[in-house]
Design a protein around this motif. Structure first.
Motif: not given
Length: 319
Positions: A117-121, A156-160, A201-205
């Motif tokens: 995922p990308g940001s704000d997830t 699996g990570y802290t998205t921005p 892989c979406h956006s920041y992902g």
């Protein structure tokens, strides 16, 4: 040269704005207490059910903890994760939260899609990310008879945050890259070496995937609504995987300056546009959708994503 300078000025303006806005918005959300992640045996096909049960139990405990803390929204989100039907490979209710969820029979799948995922997830917004994974699995089941395919939603990570300084730098992606690599190694222990794995892989992902690509044992890397990967070209990702890219006609990321600069010791921006000829990815059709529409049921994008995952590459509509 003039266009590059204008884009860099715009990027700097966004960075300055974010530096002012983010401290105010971030302070509004207090930390959420939760138990530490469940202790699990090494992940194998034989331990999948044990992992699913342990993570559901952990989510249920996190829900009760959040409720006791007075956070009814997070308590409800955690409670949904604890439902008996959920297949959680990982769950961590602390802070913004992390989770990895499976759709399908992972142990017997010969085609696996992993969504980044990308940001704000976060756990608070996980429903929309899950909906995309579920829609893809339903499409694959329709195309492939429902067997031998699986989809994994990897938070699996802290998205921005979308409006933040971190979304303009590779810092979160660099933190996520080793975690993604470790997860995919664990995944291979479950599926076996013959499974074909596609990374969506979406956006920041896509920045996360770009930072990880050279170390990943995957067959396809798909960049959706990408601001860039940090690499100048697809070849610069140093991966054996096929590299795909798509952007919907109404995706606002088209207006993001595709530049990269070093400012005050920090890299800002992610370079070449992945759907540009200069990047060299296999560009495919995504229809008229916006930034959040790549997994919408019935969309051109979803149909092409299913074809990529299934290895039907000659059927993918190119642009």
């Amino acid at each position: 040269m003039g266009r590059g300078r204008r884009r860099l000025r715009l990027l700097l303006a966004v960075l300055v704005t974010a530096a002012v806005v983010v401290p105010l918005t971030a302070a509004a959300r207090p930390g959420i207490p939760a138990p530490a992640p469940a202790h699990l045996a090494p992940l194998t096909a034989a331990t999948l059910d044990e992992a699913y049960a342990a993570n559901r139990a952990n989510a249920a405990l996190a829900s009760r903890t959040a409720a006791a803390h007075g956070d009814s929204h997070r308590a409800a989100a955690d409670r949904e994760m604890a439902a008996p039907s959920r297949r959680l490979l990982a769950f961590d209710g602390r802070g913004e939260g992390r989770a990895t969820e499976v759709f399908g029979d992972l142990a017997h799948a010969d085609r696996v899609a992993v969504l980044i995922p990308g940001s704000d997830t976060s756990l608070d917004t996980y429903g929309r990310f899950r909906a995309g994974a579920s829609a893809l699995y339903e499409r694959l089941a329709h195309e492939h008879g429902g067997s031998r395919t699986a989809v994994v939603a990897w938070l699996g990570y802290t998205t921005p945050a979308t409006v933040s300084t971190t979304v303009l730098t590779p810092t979160r992606a660099e933190e996520a890259a080793p975690r993604l690599g470790e997860f995919l190694r664990e995944l291979r222990a479950v599926t076996g070496p013959g499974a074909q794995v596609s990374l969506l892989c979406h956006s920041y992902g896509s920045v996360v995937c770009g930072r990880s690509a050279a170390r990943l044992d995957v067959d396809d890397i798909v960049l959706l609504g990408s601001p860039g990967t940090g690499a100048d070209t697809a070849a610069g990702l140093h991966t054996r995987a096929r590299v795909w890219a798509a952007r919907g006609a109404d995706d606002w990321v088209a207006n993001v300056p595709h530049v990269r600069a070093d400012l005050f010791g920090t890299t800002v921006g992610f370079g070449t546009d992945p759907v540009s000829p200069a990047f060299g990815a296999r560009v495919f059709g995504a229809g008229d959708g916006g930034h959040s529409d790549y997994f919408s049921p019935g969309s051109v994008s979803l149909a092409n994503l299913a074809r990529i995952v299934l290895g039907e590459t000659t059927e993918v509509t190119r642009v």
